[in-house]
Design a protein around this motif. Structure first.
Motif, mmCIF file in Angstrom:
data_model
loop_
_atom_site.group_PDB
_atom_site.id
_atom_site.type_symbol
_atom_site.label_atom_id
_atom_site.label_comp_id
_atom_site.label_asym_id
_atom_site.label_seq_id
_atom_site.Cartn_x
_atom_site.Cartn_y
_atom_site.Cartn_z
ATOM 1 N N UNK A 98 0.842 -1.196 0.000
ATOM 2 C CA UNK A 98 0.000 0.000 0.000
ATOM 3 C C UNK A 98 0.876 1.244 0.000
ATOM 4 N N UNK A 99 0.461 2.245 -0.759
ATOM 5 C CA UNK A 99 1.107 3.556 -0.754
ATOM 6 C C UNK A 99 0.035 4.625 -0.592
ATOM 7 N N UNK A 100 0.043 5.303 0.549
ATOM 8 C CA UNK A 100 -0.863 6.422 0.763
ATOM 9 C C UNK A 100 -0.346 7.596 -0.078
ATOM 10 N N UNK A 101 -1.225 8.180 -0.888
ATOM 11 C CA UNK A 101 -0.825 9.186 -1.869
ATOM 12 C C UNK A 101 -1.306 10.576 -1.477
ATOM 13 N N UNK A 102 -0.440 11.577 -1.678
ATOM 14 C CA UNK A 102 -0.883 12.962 -1.506
ATOM 15 C C UNK A 102 -1.688 13.402 -2.736
ATOM 16 N N UNK A 103 -1.331 12.859 -3.907
ATOM 17 C CA UNK A 103 -2.074 13.102 -5.147
ATOM 18 C C UNK A 103 -2.151 11.796 -5.913
ATOM 19 N N UNK A 104 -3.235 11.586 -6.625
ATOM 20 C CA UNK A 104 -3.405 10.377 -7.424
ATOM 21 C C UNK A 104 -3.964 10.762 -8.782
ATOM 22 N N UNK A 105 -3.635 9.950 -9.777
ATOM 23 C CA UNK A 105 -4.101 10.203 -11.143
ATOM 24 C C UNK A 105 -5.057 9.087 -11.539
ATOM 25 N N UNK A 106 -6.280 9.484 -11.934
ATOM 26 C CA UNK A 106 -7.259 8.515 -12.413
ATOM 27 C C UNK A 106 -7.280 8.522 -13.929
ATOM 28 N N UNK A 107 -7.422 7.333 -14.509
ATOM 29 C CA UNK A 107 -7.385 7.168 -15.962
ATOM 30 C C UNK A 107 -8.458 6.160 -16.374
ATOM 31 N N UNK A 108 -9.223 6.439 -17.437
ATOM 32 C CA UNK A 108 -10.290 5.527 -17.834
ATOM 33 C C UNK A 108 -9.815 4.119 -18.187
ATOM 34 N N UNK B 232 -5.383 2.050 5.169
ATOM 35 C CA UNK B 232 -4.960 1.492 3.886
ATOM 36 C C UNK B 232 -4.981 -0.033 3.871
ATOM 37 N N UNK B 233 -4.968 -0.652 5.057
ATOM 38 C CA UNK B 233 -5.030 -2.113 5.130
ATOM 39 C C UNK B 233 -6.313 -2.660 4.510
ATOM 40 N N UNK B 234 -7.353 -1.836 4.446
ATOM 41 C CA UNK B 234 -8.620 -2.300 3.869
ATOM 42 C C UNK B 234 -8.461 -2.719 2.409
ATOM 43 N N UNK B 235 -7.460 -2.156 1.732
ATOM 44 C CA UNK B 235 -7.215 -2.562 0.350
ATOM 45 C C UNK B 235 -7.988 -1.774 -0.681
ATOM 46 N N UNK B 236 -8.686 -0.735 -0.250
ATOM 47 C CA UNK B 236 -9.428 0.114 -1.181
ATOM 48 C C UNK B 236 -8.532 1.256 -1.647
ATOM 49 N N UNK B 237 -8.859 1.801 -2.827
ATOM 50 C CA UNK B 237 -8.064 2.921 -3.330
ATOM 51 C C UNK B 237 -8.603 4.280 -2.887
ATOM 52 N N UNK B 238 -9.929 4.407 -2.788
ATOM 53 C CA UNK B 238 -10.531 5.696 -2.470
ATOM 54 C C UNK B 238 -11.372 5.585 -1.201
ATOM 55 N N UNK B 239 -11.176 6.559 -0.297
ATOM 56 C CA UNK B 239 -11.868 6.590 0.988
ATOM 57 C C UNK B 239 -12.676 7.874 1.039
ATOM 58 N N UNK B 240 -14.006 7.754 0.962
ATOM 59 C CA UNK B 240 -14.884 8.917 0.862
ATOM 60 C C UNK B 240 -15.632 9.148 2.166
ATOM 61 N N UNK B 241 -15.723 10.406 2.586
ATOM 62 C CA UNK B 241 -16.690 10.786 3.608
ATOM 63 C C UNK B 241 -17.963 11.134 2.849
ATOM 64 N N UNK B 242 -18.752 10.099 2.591
ATOM 65 C CA UNK B 242 -19.944 10.212 1.741
ATOM 66 C C UNK B 242 -20.820 8.991 1.992
ATOM 67 N N UNK B 243 -22.128 9.184 1.928
ATOM 68 C CA UNK B 243 -23.066 8.069 2.036
ATOM 69 C C UNK B 243 -22.923 7.181 0.798
#
Length: 197
Positions: free
Chosen positions: A44-54, A102-113
């Motif tokens: 796992x690498x916690x990122x300050x910035x990430x690039x999303x690509x289709x 980050x141990x959860x293995x997800x890429x994006x962590x949202x404070x959102x329903x």
């Protein structure tokens, strides 16, 4: 990084006591709390910035090299490019240390329903200034690794009826419009006819 962190497993009482905070997650407009890249299995690498690509999903993530049991040829599943989880739930089961999240293995962590009612499959979310992702119908389920890292009670919670409805284990998504994202970015739900690549 992932193997060097140990999380105290919360009890069912502790999880139930804090679940009201998850239920109060904002609807429609929230925040990207964390972005994580998985360069290899269990890394796992916690990122300050990430690039999303289709095409690639999150740049540098190993999704494009991960075989899927849900595709006929075991190629990476296009509707499972991104794993998204509720940051309030992760904080509840992992504590405040974001490296532990980050141990959860997800890429994006949202404070959102992220509940099924709030974000049915096909819902689109704008992140930051440009990026747009789409919630897919592929289920995102807890696995043995999740139980080992966060405890049996956390695992039972995500599999409960309410856990499934709230999508406590998260959801799968794909990138529609690429862009640079960073922690603190606004996440906005879009009308379903907006954001098509």
């Amino acid at each position: 990084m992932a193997d060097s962190i140990t999380v105290r497993h919360r009890t069912m009482d502790e999880i139930m006591e804090g679940l009201h905070l998850v239920r109060r997650s904002p609807q429609g407009v929230g925040t990207l709390a964390l972005a994580v890249r998985r360069p290899a299995v269990d890394a796992r690498e916690v990122l300050s910035r990430a690039e999303l690509d289709p095409d690639a999903g999150l740049i540098g993530d190993s999704w494009s090299q991960r075989p899927s049991s849900r595709t006929p040829d075991r190629s990476p599943h296009p509707d499972m490019q991104l794993n998204v989880i509720n940051s309030r739930f992760v904080e509840l089961i992992a504590g405040a240390d974001r490296d532990a999240w980050a141990l959860a293995g997800d890429q994006l962590y949202f404070d959102l329903d992220l509940s099924v009612d709030a974000l049915p499959a096909g819902s689109r979310l704008a992140i930051g200034e440009r990026a747009v992702i789409e919630v897919t119908a592929e289920p995102h389920n807890g696995c043995a690794k999740f139980a080992a890292r966060f405890g049996r009670d956390a695992h039972k919670t995500v599999w409960s009826d309410e856990g499934q409805r709230l999508r406590l284990r998260g959801l799968n998504a794909r990138v529609l419009v690429g862009g640079t994202i960073k922690a603190g970015d606004t996440v906005r739900q879009l009308p379903t006819d907006v954001g098509q690549a």
